[in-house]
Design a protein around this motif. Structure first.
Motif, PDB file in Angstrom:
ATOM      1  N   ALA A  48      28.953 -10.178 -33.718  1.00  8.82           N
ATOM      2  CA  ALA A  48      28.861  -8.739 -33.450  1.00  8.82           C
ATOM      3  C   ALA A  48      29.689  -8.010 -34.499  1.00  8.82           C
ATOM      4  N   VAL A  49      29.027  -7.196 -35.328  1.00  9.45           N
ATOM      5  CA  VAL A  49      29.689  -6.482 -36.418  1.00  9.45           C
ATOM      6  C   VAL A  49      29.693  -4.987 -36.115  1.00  9.45           C
ATOM      7  N   PRO A  50      30.879  -4.366 -36.030  1.00 11.05           N
ATOM      8  CA  PRO A  50      30.929  -2.909 -35.834  1.00 11.05           C
ATOM      9  C   PRO A  50      30.334  -2.198 -37.050  1.00 11.05           C
ATOM     10  N   LEU A  51      29.478  -1.210 -36.790  1.00  5.56           N
ATOM     11  CA  LEU A  51      28.837  -0.469 -37.871  1.00  5.56           C
ATOM     12  C   LEU A  51      29.588   0.800 -38.238  1.00  5.56           C
ATOM     13  N   ASP A  52      30.619   1.110 -37.460  1.00  6.18           N
ATOM     14  CA  ASP A  52      31.439   2.281 -37.759  1.00  6.18           C
ATOM     15  C   ASP A  52      32.885   1.964 -37.433  1.00  6.18           C
ATOM     16  N   GLU A  53      33.780   2.775 -37.946  1.00  4.71           N
ATOM     17  CA  GLU A  53      35.212   2.520 -37.786  1.00  4.71           C
ATOM     18  C   GLU A  53      35.638   2.524 -36.322  1.00  4.71           C
ATOM     19  N   GLU A  54      34.996   3.340 -35.507  1.00  7.40           N
ATOM     20  CA  GLU A  54      35.350   3.411 -34.085  1.00  7.40           C
ATOM     21  C   GLU A  54      34.795   2.232 -33.285  1.00  7.40           C
ATOM     22  N   GLY A  55      33.831   1.526 -33.862  1.00  8.99           N
ATOM     23  CA  GLY A  55      33.255   0.378 -33.161  1.00  8.99           C
ATOM     24  C   GLY A  55      32.319   0.772 -32.044  1.00  8.99           C
ATOM     25  N   ARG A  56      31.753   1.963 -32.120  1.00 10.80           N
ATOM     26  CA  ARG A  56      30.845   2.410 -31.059  1.00 10.80           C
ATOM     27  C   ARG A  56      29.400   1.982 -31.298  1.00 10.80           C
ATOM     28  N   ALA A  57      29.120   1.396 -32.434  1.00 10.83           N
ATOM     29  CA  ALA A  57      27.797   0.826 -32.723  1.00 10.83           C
ATOM     30  C   ALA A  57      28.019  -0.596 -33.219  1.00 10.83           C
ATOM     31  N   LEU A  58      27.297  -1.524 -32.638  1.00 10.34           N
ATOM     32  CA  LEU A  58      27.434  -2.938 -33.003  1.00 10.34           C
ATOM     33  C   LEU A  58      26.092  -3.504 -33.437  1.00 10.34           C
ATOM     34  N   LEU A  59      26.084  -4.210 -34.547  1.00 12.68           N
ATOM     35  CA  LEU A  59      24.946  -5.038 -34.917  1.00 12.68           C
ATOM     36  C   LEU A  59      25.267  -6.426 -34.374  1.00 12.68           C
ATOM     37  N   VAL A  60      24.382  -6.951 -33.539  1.00 16.03           N
ATOM     38  CA  VAL A  60      24.614  -8.252 -32.923  1.00 16.03           C
ATOM     39  C   VAL A  60      23.567  -9.232 -33.434  1.00 16.03           C
ATOM     40  N   VAL A  61      24.010 -10.331 -34.035  1.00 16.85           N
ATOM     41  CA  VAL A  61      23.135 -11.403 -34.503  1.00 16.85           C
ATOM     42  C   VAL A  61      23.235 -12.518 -33.467  1.00 16.85           C
ATOM     43  N   THR A  62      22.071 -12.972 -32.990  1.00 18.67           N
ATOM     44  CA  THR A  62      22.025 -13.891 -31.859  1.00 18.67           C
ATOM     45  C   THR A  62      21.321 -15.199 -32.204  1.00 18.67           C
ATOM     46  N   PRO A  63      21.428 -16.194 -31.303  1.00 18.32           N
ATOM     47  CA  PRO A  63      20.603 -17.396 -31.452  1.00 18.32           C
ATOM     48  C   PRO A  63      19.118 -17.013 -31.351  1.00 18.32           C
ATOM     49  N   ALA A  64      18.249 -17.816 -31.935  1.00 15.58           N
ATOM     50  CA  ALA A  64      16.810 -17.516 -31.986  1.00 15.58           C
ATOM     51  C   ALA A  64      16.185 -17.357 -30.605  1.00 15.58           C
ATOM     52  N   ALA A  65      16.668 -18.074 -29.606  1.00 15.20           N
ATOM     53  CA  ALA A  65      16.064 -18.034 -28.272  1.00 15.20           C
ATOM     54  C   ALA A  65      16.502 -16.832 -27.441  1.00 15.20           C
ATOM     55  N   ALA A  66      17.424 -16.037 -27.940  1.00 16.98           N
ATOM     56  CA  ALA A  66      17.912 -14.886 -27.166  1.00 16.98           C
ATOM     57  C   ALA A  66      16.867 -13.780 -27.102  1.00 16.98           C
ATOM     58  N   VAL A  67      16.752 -13.152 -25.941  1.00 18.52           N
ATOM     59  CA  VAL A  67      15.845 -12.011 -25.775  1.00 18.52           C
ATOM     60  C   VAL A  67      16.611 -10.744 -25.400  1.00 18.52           C
ATOM     61  N   THR A  68      17.850 -10.921 -24.937  1.00 22.94           N
ATOM     62  CA  THR A  68      18.674  -9.793 -24.509  1.00 22.94           C
ATOM     63  C   THR A  68      20.116 -10.040 -24.930  1.00 22.94           C
ATOM     64  N   VAL A  69      20.831  -8.975 -25.250  1.00 21.82           N
ATOM     65  CA  VAL A  69      22.277  -9.049 -25.453  1.00 21.82           C
ATOM     66  C   VAL A  69      22.923  -8.031 -24.522  1.00 21.82           C
ATOM     67  N   ARG A  70      24.146  -8.325 -24.131  1.00 18.03           N
ATOM     68  CA  ARG A  70      24.883  -7.378 -23.303  1.00 18.03           C
ATOM     69  C   ARG A  70      26.338  -7.389 -23.703  1.00 18.03           C
ATOM     70  N   VAL A  71      26.978  -6.273 -23.461  1.00 16.23           N
ATOM     71  CA  VAL A  71      28.405  -6.136 -23.719  1.00 16.23           C
ATOM     72  C   VAL A  71      29.097  -5.984 -22.376  1.00 16.23           C
TER      73      VAL A  71
END
Length: 135
Positions: A48-71
């Motif tokens: 999970a990589v924050p896309l802004d300094e505040e960390g309010r947007a995350l790019l999440v890279v997942t395993p191939a079998a994932a269909v959903t991510v949650r925080v």
């Protein structure tokens, strides 16, 4: 995205994002530095990589079998998103620096992998890329 092992462990990386169309301020892309304990090349991990300094947007890279991510924060789900091509972008309602957990789930809702967001930038100025090929 590029990343390299950091001295003392973990990974230092850079993520470049090209926008589909220019933003209102005419910006056509952006780049962010990140510091992570998660190996970006691990096909079974969550990065999970924050896309802004505040960390309010995350790019999440997942395993191939994932269909959903949650925080999760304090064990409660605060945001969920659909995975497309092993990735998702999530808007987090609070800064990522205050301890969320990111989970990747399969179609049955089984947790495939868990991780924590990387640190935006390279705030630890003493961390450098490990010179593994130097003598």
């Amino acid at each position: 995205m590029v990343a390299a092992p950091a001295q003392g462990g973990g990974w230092l990386g850079r993520l470049d994002v090209d926008h589909d169309r220019p933003a209102p301020d005419r910006v056509i892309g952006t780049g962010v530095l990140f510091d992570s304990r998660t190996d970006p090349a691990d096909p079974g991990g969550v990065l999970a990589v924050p896309l802004d300094e505040e960390g309010r947007a995350l790019l999440v890279v997942t395993p191939a079998a994932a269909v959903t991510v949650r925080v999760l924060r304090d064990g409660r789900e605060v945001v969920r998103g659909q995975v497309v091509s092993s990735g998702a972008v999530l808007a987090v309602p609070y800064p990522a620096s205050i301890g969320p957990v990111v989970e990747a789930l399969d179609a049955a809702g089984v947790v495939l992998a868990t991780g924590t967001p990387a640190t935006f930038g390279n705030d630890q100025g003493d961390r450098e890329v490990d010179a593994w090929d130097e003598e």
